[in-house]
Design a protein around this motif. Structure first.
Motif, PDB file in Angstrom:
ATOM      1  N   SER A 236       6.216   9.401  65.545  1.00  0.00           N
ATOM      2  CA  SER A 236       5.585   8.210  64.966  1.00  0.00           C
ATOM      3  C   SER A 236       6.528   7.016  65.075  1.00  0.00           C
ATOM      4  CB  SER A 236       5.226   8.479  63.507  1.00  0.00           C
ATOM      5  OG  SER A 236       6.011   7.684  62.626  1.00  0.00           O
ATOM      6  N   PRO A 237       5.993   5.793  65.216  1.00  0.00           N
ATOM      7  CA  PRO A 237       6.849   4.618  65.382  1.00  0.00           C
ATOM      8  C   PRO A 237       7.468   4.148  64.068  1.00  0.00           C
ATOM      9  CG  PRO A 237       4.545   3.956  65.368  1.00  0.00           C
ATOM     10  CD  PRO A 237       4.567   5.448  65.209  1.00  0.00           C
ATOM     11  N   THR A 238       7.198   4.848  62.942  1.00  0.00           N
ATOM     12  CA  THR A 238       7.698   4.428  61.635  1.00  0.00           C
ATOM     13  C   THR A 238       9.212   4.258  61.649  1.00  0.00           C
ATOM     14  OG1 THR A 238       5.905   5.588  60.592  1.00  0.00           O
ATOM     15  CG2 THR A 238       7.762   5.057  59.213  1.00  0.00           C
ATOM     16  N   LYS A 239       9.650   3.102  61.152  1.00  0.00           N
ATOM     17  CA  LYS A 239      11.087   2.843  61.137  1.00  0.00           C
ATOM     18  C   LYS A 239      11.736   3.486  59.922  1.00  0.00           C
ATOM     19  CE  LYS A 239      10.284  -1.607  63.317  1.00  0.00           C
ATOM     20  NZ  LYS A 239       8.884  -1.766  62.875  1.00  0.00           N
ATOM     21  N   LYS A 240      12.965   3.921  60.135  1.00  0.00           N
ATOM     22  CA  LYS A 240      13.728   4.521  59.039  1.00  0.00           C
ATOM     23  C   LYS A 240      14.165   3.433  58.062  1.00  0.00           C
ATOM     24  CE  LYS A 240      15.337   8.956  60.060  1.00  0.00           C
ATOM     25  NZ  LYS A 240      15.032   9.252  61.470  1.00  0.00           N
ATOM     26  N   PRO A 241      14.291   3.760  56.771  1.00  0.00           N
ATOM     27  CA  PRO A 241      14.812   2.755  55.847  1.00  0.00           C
ATOM     28  C   PRO A 241      16.240   2.393  56.220  1.00  0.00           C
ATOM     29  CG  PRO A 241      14.592   4.902  54.777  1.00  0.00           C
ATOM     30  CD  PRO A 241      13.962   5.026  56.120  1.00  0.00           C
ATOM     31  N   THR A 242      16.651   1.164  55.815  1.00  0.00           N
ATOM     32  CA  THR A 242      17.962   0.677  56.227  1.00  0.00           C
ATOM     33  C   THR A 242      19.086   1.221  55.356  1.00  0.00           C
ATOM     34  OG1 THR A 242      17.556  -1.243  54.852  1.00  0.00           O
ATOM     35  CG2 THR A 242      17.035  -1.455  57.193  1.00  0.00           C
ATOM     36  N   ALA A 243      18.752   1.739  54.192  1.00  0.00           N
ATOM     37  CA  ALA A 243      19.806   2.244  53.303  1.00  0.00           C
ATOM     38  C   ALA A 243      19.236   3.404  52.509  1.00  0.00           C
ATOM     39  CB  ALA A 243      20.274   1.129  52.361  1.00  0.00           C
ATOM     40  N   SER A 244      20.072   4.114  51.790  1.00  0.00           N
ATOM     41  CA  SER A 244      19.548   5.171  50.925  1.00  0.00           C
ATOM     42  C   SER A 244      19.747   4.800  49.460  1.00  0.00           C
ATOM     43  CB  SER A 244      20.216   6.496  51.239  1.00  0.00           C
ATOM     44  OG  SER A 244      21.606   6.361  51.083  1.00  0.00           O
TER      45      SER A 244
ATOM     46  N   MET B 259      13.282  -8.486  49.096  1.00  0.00           N
ATOM     47  CA  MET B 259      13.279  -7.120  49.607  1.00  0.00           C
ATOM     48  C   MET B 259      14.006  -7.055  50.937  1.00  0.00           C
ATOM     49  SD  MET B 259      11.519  -4.864  47.991  1.00  0.00           S
ATOM     50  CE  MET B 259      11.496  -5.215  46.290  1.00  0.00           C
ATOM     51  N   THR B 260      13.757  -8.061  51.775  1.00  0.00           N
ATOM     52  CA  THR B 260      14.317  -8.006  53.116  1.00  0.00           C
ATOM     53  C   THR B 260      15.757  -8.512  53.139  1.00  0.00           C
ATOM     54  OG1 THR B 260      13.183 -10.096  53.511  1.00  0.00           O
ATOM     55  CG2 THR B 260      12.125  -8.137  54.343  1.00  0.00           C
TER      56      THR B 260
ATOM     57  N   SER C  42      18.209  -8.753  50.397  1.00  0.00           N
ATOM     58  CA  SER C  42      19.179  -7.892  49.724  1.00  0.00           C
ATOM     59  C   SER C  42      18.889  -6.447  50.111  1.00  0.00           C
ATOM     60  CB  SER C  42      19.036  -8.056  48.211  1.00  0.00           C
ATOM     61  OG  SER C  42      17.774  -7.582  47.812  1.00  0.00           O
ATOM     62  N   ASP C  43      19.652  -5.549  49.555  1.00  0.00           N
ATOM     63  CA  ASP C  43      19.345  -4.136  49.763  1.00  0.00           C
ATOM     64  C   ASP C  43      18.226  -3.767  48.805  1.00  0.00           C
ATOM     65  OD1 ASP C  43      20.943  -3.385  51.842  1.00  0.00           O
ATOM     66  OD2 ASP C  43      22.695  -3.083  50.561  1.00  0.00           O
ATOM     67  N   GLY C  44      17.024  -4.212  49.134  1.00  0.00           N
ATOM     68  CA  GLY C  44      15.899  -4.010  48.233  1.00  0.00           C
ATOM     69  C   GLY C  44      14.981  -2.905  48.709  1.00  0.00           C
ATOM     70  N   ALA C  45      14.255  -2.302  47.786  1.00  0.00           N
ATOM     71  CA  ALA C  45      13.251  -1.305  48.159  1.00  0.00           C
ATOM     72  C   ALA C  45      12.122  -1.317  47.144  1.00  0.00           C
ATOM     73  CB  ALA C  45      13.873   0.083  48.230  1.00  0.00           C
ATOM     74  N   TRP C  46      10.944  -0.935  47.617  1.00  0.00           N
ATOM     75  CA  TRP C  46       9.750  -0.887  46.764  1.00  0.00           C
ATOM     76  C   TRP C  46       9.328   0.568  46.631  1.00  0.00           C
ATOM     77  CZ3 TRP C  46       6.702  -5.823  46.324  1.00  0.00           C
ATOM     78  CH2 TRP C  46       5.700  -5.718  45.352  1.00  0.00           C
ATOM     79  N   VAL C  47       9.146   1.013  45.401  1.00  0.00           N
ATOM     80  CA  VAL C  47       8.715   2.381  45.137  1.00  0.00           C
ATOM     81  C   VAL C  47       7.262   2.352  44.678  1.00  0.00           C
ATOM     82  CG1 VAL C  47       9.096   4.427  43.671  1.00  0.00           C
ATOM     83  CG2 VAL C  47      11.060   3.060  44.436  1.00  0.00           C
ATOM     84  N   GLY C  48       6.407   3.195  45.251  1.00  0.00           N
ATOM     85  CA  GLY C  48       5.018   3.217  44.803  1.00  0.00           C
ATOM     86  C   GLY C  48       4.208   4.285  45.519  1.00  0.00           C
TER      87      GLY C  48
ATOM     88  N   ARG D 279       7.253  10.024  54.153  1.00  0.00           N
ATOM     89  CA  ARG D 279       8.706   9.815  54.013  1.00  0.00           C
ATOM     90  C   ARG D 279       8.995   8.334  53.800  1.00  0.00           C
ATOM     91  NH1 ARG D 279      10.871  13.031  52.323  1.00  0.00           N
ATOM     92  NH2 ARG D 279       9.563  14.864  52.381  1.00  0.00           N
ATOM     93  N   PRO D 280      10.140   8.001  53.178  1.00  0.00           N
ATOM     94  CA  PRO D 280      10.521   6.594  53.073  1.00  0.00           C
ATOM     95  C   PRO D 280      10.526   5.938  54.454  1.00  0.00           C
ATOM     96  CG  PRO D 280      11.981   7.941  51.728  1.00  0.00           C
ATOM     97  CD  PRO D 280      11.118   8.897  52.504  1.00  0.00           C
ATOM     98  N   PHE D 281      10.063   4.687  54.515  1.00  0.00           N
ATOM     99  CA  PHE D 281      10.042   3.983  55.797  1.00  0.00           C
ATOM    100  C   PHE D 281      10.215   2.498  55.565  1.00  0.00           C
ATOM    101  CE2 PHE D 281       5.668   2.153  55.768  1.00  0.00           C
ATOM    102  CZ  PHE D 281       5.137   2.819  54.671  1.00  0.00           C
ATOM    103  N   SER D 282      10.308   1.786  56.671  1.00  0.00           N
ATOM    104  CA  SER D 282      10.532   0.351  56.572  1.00  0.00           C
ATOM    105  C   SER D 282       9.403  -0.370  57.300  1.00  0.00           C
ATOM    106  CB  SER D 282      11.899   0.043  57.183  1.00  0.00           C
ATOM    107  OG  SER D 282      12.001  -1.312  57.466  1.00  0.00           O
ATOM    108  N   HIS D 283       8.847  -1.405  56.638  1.00  0.00           N
ATOM    109  CA  HIS D 283       7.763  -2.166  57.245  1.00  0.00           C
ATOM    110  C   HIS D 283       8.067  -3.655  57.128  1.00  0.00           C
ATOM    111  CE1 HIS D 283       3.669  -3.178  58.496  1.00  0.00           C
ATOM    112  NE2 HIS D 283       3.675  -4.082  57.529  1.00  0.00           N
ATOM    113  N   GLU D 284       8.071  -4.375  58.250  1.00  0.00           N
ATOM    114  CA  GLU D 284       8.411  -5.806  58.279  1.00  0.00           C
ATOM    115  C   GLU D 284       9.692  -6.076  57.488  1.00  0.00           C
ATOM    116  OE1 GLU D 284       4.964  -7.912  56.876  1.00  0.00           O
ATOM    117  OE2 GLU D 284       3.835  -7.542  58.722  1.00  0.00           O
ATOM    118  N   GLY D 285      10.669  -5.243  57.673  1.00  0.00           N
ATOM    119  CA  GLY D 285      11.969  -5.452  57.041  1.00  0.00           C
ATOM    120  C   GLY D 285      12.032  -5.043  55.583  1.00  0.00           C
ATOM    121  N   MET D 286      10.924  -4.486  55.055  1.00  0.00           N
ATOM    122  CA  MET D 286      10.888  -4.076  53.651  1.00  0.00           C
ATOM    123  C   MET D 286      11.013  -2.560  53.573  1.00  0.00           C
ATOM    124  SD  MET D 286       8.086  -5.709  51.015  1.00  0.00           S
ATOM    125  CE  MET D 286       6.789  -5.385  52.152  1.00  0.00           C
ATOM    126  N   ASP D 287      11.957  -2.065  52.781  1.00  0.00           N
ATOM    127  CA  ASP D 287      12.090  -0.618  52.639  1.00  0.00           C
ATOM    128  C   ASP D 287      11.123  -0.105  51.587  1.00  0.00           C
ATOM    129  OD1 ASP D 287      13.978   0.000  54.572  1.00  0.00           O
ATOM    130  OD2 ASP D 287      15.589  -0.799  53.324  1.00  0.00           O
TER     131      ASP D 287
END
Ligand code: G6P
Length: 483
Positions: free
Chosen positions: A1-9, A52-53, A55-61, A71-79
């Motif tokens: 899948s083309p889903t991008k990995k999150p940039t941080a953990s 979000m994009t 800082s080291d930001g992430a959205w949980v939901g 799995r966690p992924f990144s969309h338009e620079g948003m984790d």
């Protein structure tokens, strides 16, 4: 899948809400960055995306699909950190406790709330799931912003596990007076859950006031101005939470830009033409929800037609009712009721050429919504209770010519900011009828004066302003006042 990995953990800034700010779309669409997701419409994500994009930001939901693991992924620079819900949890936690207990209870018991212990158990467990995701992913000292009534236990769970975090909570819906809140069998647990936050944001000062009165009454907290002093078993103050109003707003630039786009202006003209160019177009736009007062609006409109003060040759009411929570009983009943009423009105007053109510049970992209705002002479917002009502703010923002009229319920939070609207009590059908007639016949000069003032208010207070104010207040240190 083309889903991008999150940039941080680990993340310094985390937002958590029941729904992730993305919707699934087919991965062959061309506006999804190729990963099968599209950013949801709405101001909240627009306001928070830059942070979000950057800082080291992430959205949980929750990603919206029961029984599915993402799995966690990144969309338009948003984790994005998805939380999985089983269909059983969706039924008990989401449709049950969130939308058939808390939602009606917090909206003045317009529909009777149901109290079920199995729903409550699931609500607690699912809140724990969301909290665990944050606990796992938040960096030391991170700021966490919890959104809305589905997650009221999360602040306390976070504070217990991670006292290093800075915790904010924002309630997007009303907070009821303690006399109504008292019905909830788990009232102490909810107040205690919320009081885990450093800062609690509400739409109106009256919501913040209601919350503080409940904290005092049901938890014995002492309240000084906007500070709630939470006491431990020995009477010692263990934590101070602040409660304050931060009225939410919309992405003003987006609505203004769309309202100026030639194709959207053209579309608005086409909408008028397609309806037979009536003298007046009235518009209602709501999720199909019993809090919105759609039935009251239709009743008033029907009486105006019956009395002949409005003629079907001259006026059409466009009612957009977007599908919502369709598996919850009260929403099913409401749909039947509204569709029965619309059928009755149209059957009675329509001609071959003209329709009284153009009813649309669809949701539309924001471009079409703005075209509707531009096409409508009169906007009807008749909520029986509403945390804010962003439709009212969008309509005003779209009216760049300073014309048009807004009929607005005093029971919507937006009435605090839009004081020049024609304010109504939707229960007072005669009052509502005269406000509708007044709006239809509003002299252009008066319409302009009102709209100008309302537009200035919204243009000066967009959703960026809202999130910046909240987050600045969250950063402020509490000055403890024990006097
Ligand atoms: C309200 C609530 C939101 C919710 C939205 C749509 O605006 O405050 O939290 O997301 O309705 O409802 P849904 O149940 O579809 O998420």
């Amino acid at each position: 899948s083309p889903t991008k990995k999150p940039t941080a953990s680990k993340f310094d800034f985390m937002v958590v809400s029941n729904r992730l700010p993305v919707d699934r779309c087919s991965s062959d669409g061309n506006d999804d960055g190729g990963d099968g997701w599209r950013r949801s419409p709405g101001g909240l994500v627009t306001a928070l995306a830059p942070m979000m994009t950057k800082s080291d930001g992430a959205w949980v939901g929750w990603h919206g699909a029961p029984d599915e693991t993402v799995r966690p992924f990144s969309h338009e620079g948003m984790d994005l950190v998805p939380v999985q819900l089983s269909s059983h949890e969706v039924e008990l936690y989401y449709e049950g406790f969130s939308n058939a207990t808390i939602w009606p209870l917090y909206h003045d018991v317009i529909a009777p709330p149901e109290f079920h212990r199995t729903w409550w158990d699931s609500y607690r467990q699912v809140n724990k799931k969301f909290a665990d995701a944050i606990i796992r992913h938040a960096a030391e000292g991170a700021t966490v912003w919890v959104q809305d009534y589905q997650l009221q236990l999360v602040p306390r769970m976070l504070r217990e596990a991670r006292p290093d975090l800075k915790i904010g909570f924002f309630n997007h819906i009303p907070f009821p007076p303690p006399e109504i809140f008292a019905q909830l069998p788990w009232r102490r647990e909810i107040i205690d859950g919320l009081l885990g936050a450093d800062l609690l944001g509400f739409q109106r000062p009256s919501d913040a006031g209601n919350f503080m009165r409940s904290a005092r009454r049901f938890l014995g907290a002492s309240v000084k101005q906007q500070q709630v002093h939470v006491k431990g078993p020995d009477g010692e103050v263990t934590h101070i939470a602040r409660a304050q109003a931060f009225p939410i707003s919309i992405d003003v630039d987006q609505i203004r830009e769309l309202a100026a786009r030639p194709d959207i202006i053209e579309r608005a003209k086409q909408i008028r033409k397609d309806l037979g160019d009536p003298k007046t177009i009235l518009l209602g736009v709501d999720r199909l929800d019993y809090t919105k007062g759609i039935g009251h609006r239709l009743k008033a409109f029907e009486e105006l037609l019956r009395e002949g003060s409005i003629k079907v040759e001259d006026a059409t009411l466009i009612q957009v009712a977007s599908p919502s929570r369709e598996r919850v009983e009260q929403y099913r009943l409401l749909r039947e009721e509204i569709e029965g009423t619309v059928g009755h009105i149209n059957g009675t007053y329509d001609t071959i050429q003209n329709t009284a109510v153009r009813y649309l049970h669809h949701s539309y992209p924001v471009e079409e919504m703005v075209a509707l705002y531009l096409a409508a002479d009169v906007m009807l917002v008749t909520a029986l209770r509403d945390g804010m009502n962003l439709v009212a703010k969008e309509y005003v923002t779209a009216r760049s010519e300073d014309d048009g009229a807004l009929v607005l319920s005093e029971f919507a939070g937006a009435a605090d900011q839009l004081k020049q609207a024609l304010l109504i009590n939707p229960h007072d059908i005669d009052g509502l009828k005269s406000a509708i007639l007044r709006a239809v016949n509003l002299p252009p000069k008066e319409a302009r004066r009102r709209m100008k003032l309302m537009r200035k208010q919204i243009l000066d207070h967009d959703v960026d302003h809202w999130s910046a104010e909240f987050l600045a207040a969250l950063e402020e240190k509490v000055v403890r006042d024990d006097s």
